[in-house]
Design an enzyme around this catalytic site. Structure first.
Site, PDB file in Angstrom:
ATOM      1  N   LYS A  57      14.196 -21.638  32.956  1.00 21.25           N
ATOM      2  CA  LYS A  57      15.396 -22.116  33.651  1.00 21.25           C
ATOM      3  C   LYS A  57      16.308 -22.830  32.655  1.00 21.25           C
ATOM      4  O   LYS A  57      17.005 -22.171  31.911  1.00 21.25           O
ATOM      5  CB  LYS A  57      14.977 -22.945  34.861  1.00 21.25           C
ATOM      6  CG  LYS A  57      14.365 -22.012  35.923  1.00 21.25           C
ATOM      7  CD  LYS A  57      13.882 -22.669  37.163  1.00 21.25           C
ATOM      8  CE  LYS A  57      13.449 -21.585  38.147  1.00 21.25           C
ATOM      9  NZ  LYS A  57      12.159 -21.851  38.781  1.00 21.25           N
ATOM     10  N   SER A  64      14.341 -25.835  45.387  1.00 19.61           N
ATOM     11  CA  SER A  64      15.401 -24.991  44.837  1.00 19.61           C
ATOM     12  C   SER A  64      16.388 -24.477  45.871  1.00 19.61           C
ATOM     13  O   SER A  64      17.454 -24.007  45.505  1.00 19.61           O
ATOM     14  CB  SER A  64      14.777 -23.822  44.087  1.00 19.61           C
ATOM     15  OG  SER A  64      14.024 -23.034  44.973  1.00 19.61           O
ATOM     16  N   HIS A  97      12.770 -26.864  38.296  1.00 22.96           N
ATOM     17  CA  HIS A  97      14.231 -27.035  38.351  1.00 22.96           C
ATOM     18  C   HIS A  97      14.679 -28.395  37.818  1.00 22.96           C
ATOM     19  O   HIS A  97      15.864 -28.699  37.840  1.00 22.96           O
ATOM     20  CB  HIS A  97      14.750 -26.839  39.779  1.00 22.96           C
ATOM     21  CG  HIS A  97      14.836 -25.398  40.173  1.00 22.96           C
ATOM     22  ND1 HIS A  97      15.925 -24.601  39.874  1.00 22.96           N
ATOM     23  CD2 HIS A  97      13.961 -24.598  40.829  1.00 22.96           C
ATOM     24  CE1 HIS A  97      15.723 -23.379  40.338  1.00 22.96           C
ATOM     25  NE2 HIS A  97      14.530 -23.347  40.924  1.00 22.96           N
TER      26      HIS A  97
HETATM   27  C1  PLP Z   1      11.096 -20.889  39.164  1.00 23.71           C
HETATM   28  C2  PLP Z   1       9.908 -21.646  39.562  1.00 23.71           C
HETATM   29  C3  PLP Z   1       8.641 -21.292  39.086  1.00 23.71           C
HETATM   30  C4  PLP Z   1       8.423 -20.074  38.255  1.00 23.71           C
HETATM   31  O1  PLP Z   1       8.819 -20.268  36.943  1.00 23.71           O
HETATM   32  P1  PLP Z   1       8.787 -19.019  35.934  1.00 23.71           P
HETATM   33  O2  PLP Z   1       8.719 -19.649  34.622  1.00 23.71           O
HETATM   34  O3  PLP Z   1      10.038 -18.245  36.172  1.00 23.71           O
HETATM   35  O4  PLP Z   1       7.571 -18.234  36.264  1.00 23.71           O
HETATM   36  C5  PLP Z   1       7.571 -22.086  39.435  1.00 23.71           C
HETATM   37  N1  PLP Z   1       7.709 -23.155  40.231  1.00 23.71           N
HETATM   38  C6  PLP Z   1       8.915 -23.520  40.719  1.00 23.71           C
HETATM   39  C7  PLP Z   1       9.020 -24.727  41.590  1.00 23.71           C
HETATM   40  C8  PLP Z   1      10.047 -22.760  40.420  1.00 23.71           C
HETATM   41  O5  PLP Z   1      11.228 -23.115  40.902  1.00 23.71           O
END
Ligand code: PLP
Length: 395
Positions: free
Chosen positions: A243, A184, A212
């Protein structure tokens, strides 16, 4: 007597002194391409709302209707109170959408990792983990009590060497390879086909966290496994609905036996309540939208491509991104903070990312492109980047 929390006050003070204290901004509008932050209207490049679903009328309506039909809360954990039909329905729809044997949903992507990793490996086992993996993967690995063997970021040769050494050592029972799908901070994609080769060579479980990539990569947003056409080959694909799906909730997709096992032994599944009714209904509607049209995903990629090209033409360094995440590499920490502050003053909300989130000297402005931005939003933002870039002598 000294206050019991004095050590916390000291640490907070230290954060403030070092400019590391995170002041959380207040958003006074729905999550869109343009939002109101602390009273100021800005173009929003901070959200992971890739497809603009966070305030999409059809998702909002689906959530409202579901509340009328089922209420709000699930009442208790699914193994105790029983599971609502719509939770099962969402899992079936997601599995069909992603081309996976089965799916289990959790409260979040974070808890999906905490549920999955310790259910698969434990003491006496070893996990090969990309050095830049997300915090929730790291925590899941720690909770498992397996030995964690970090390999250099996206470095398949390093992984292979470490896998060979660990397997040959005879010290471990079972193994797992785990990686982010899209990283990310840089927007680069894990070399999943090559990771799969290593996993096959040594007969190791392969898990990817596609937070992502869910709704972004693959045909119509079907995710990284679809992107690389590795259906049935990647054992576990974790995802999130916080997301691109614009709601909240975790996904674990993969072989039915793994999903069945998580329903028996995934601790956040057994000991924490399920997603709420409106969350589930909104996500179901999100699946519907994506199944019926690639328009939003296409728009996301077109917007990102246009922004990236224009930034490069202006002379900005956009790093090694392969996705709609565009890091504007400024390198210097102070310059990056100042750049982000000036962007905000000029109506563009984009995060400065600096040490310790990324290495020292690798500071950047991270621009999250979305389908929620109009051409006018992007043009205006580009104008602001050009202005601030010239003011600060970056371009
Ligand atoms: C954002 C993210 C998470 C967390 O996801 P949530 O649903 O917001 O808890 C987990 N792993 C990765 C790689 C992320 O980018």
């Amino acid at each position: 007597m000294e206050s019991k929390v004095a050590y916390l006050e000291d640490q907070l003070e230290e954060l403030r002194e070092n400019g590391l204290f995170n002041t959380i901004r207040t958003i006074e509008s729905p999550m869109e391409g343009r939002i109101v932050v602390d009273g100021k209207p800005v173009i929003n490049f901070c959200a992971n709302n890739y497809l603009g679903l966070a305030n999409h009328p059809s998702l909002v309506e689906a959530a409202k209707n579901a509340i009328d039909q089922y209420g709000i809360g699930p009442g208790a954990v699914r193994t105790i109170a029983g599971t609502m039909g719509i939770h099962n329905q969402l899992e079936e729809r997601l599995a069909a959408f992603k081309g996976a044997e089965a799916v289990i949903t959790l409260q979040s992507g974070f808890t999906a990792n905490l549920a999955t990793i310790p259910a698969l490996v434990g003491r006496g086992d070893a996990i090969f983990s990309d050095q830049l993996n997300h915090a929730s993967i790291i925590d899941g690995c720690r909770l498992s009590r397996a030995k964690i063997i970090a390999y250099a970021h996206n470095d398949v040769a390093d992984l292979r060497a470490k896998a060979k050494e660990a397997v040959d050592s005879g010290e471990y029972n079972r193994f797992l390879i785990v990686t982010d799908g899209v990283f990310s901070m840089d927007g680069d994609i894990a070399p999943l086909p090559e990771l799969y080769e290593v996993a096959s060579e040594f007969n190791i479980l392969l898990m990817v966290d596609d937070a992502h990539g869910e709704g972004v990569l693959g045909k119509g947003g079907r995710g990284i496994v679809d992107h690389f056409d590795l259906h049935g080959k990647v054992d576990i694909e974790v995802g999130t609905m916080s997301k691109a799906f614009g709601v909240v909730g975790g996904i674990v997709a993969g072989k039915r036996v793994i999903v069945d096992w998580l329903r028996q032994r995934g601790r956040p599944f057994l000991f924490s309540s399920a997603m709420t009714v409106p969350d589930v209904a909104a996500c179901l509607q999100g699946v519907d939208l994506l199944e019926n049209s690639t328009e939003l995903v296409d728009r996301l990629w077109a917007n990102a491509e246009r922004f990236k090209r224009a930034m490069q033409a202006l002379g900005f360094d956009t790093g090694k991104t392969q996705t709609p995440i565009v890091p504007v590499m400024l390198k210097d920490e102070k310059l990056t903070q100042e750049f982000s502050r000036k962007l905000f003053e000029n109506g563009v909300f984009a995060m400065a990312i600096a040490y310790p989130t990324v290495a020292r000297g690798e500071a950047r402005i991270r621009v999250m492109n979305t389908a929620a931005h109009s051409d006018a939003d992007i043009d205006e933002a580009l104008g602001v980047f050009e202005k601030v870039g010239k003011e600060l002598a970056v371009i």
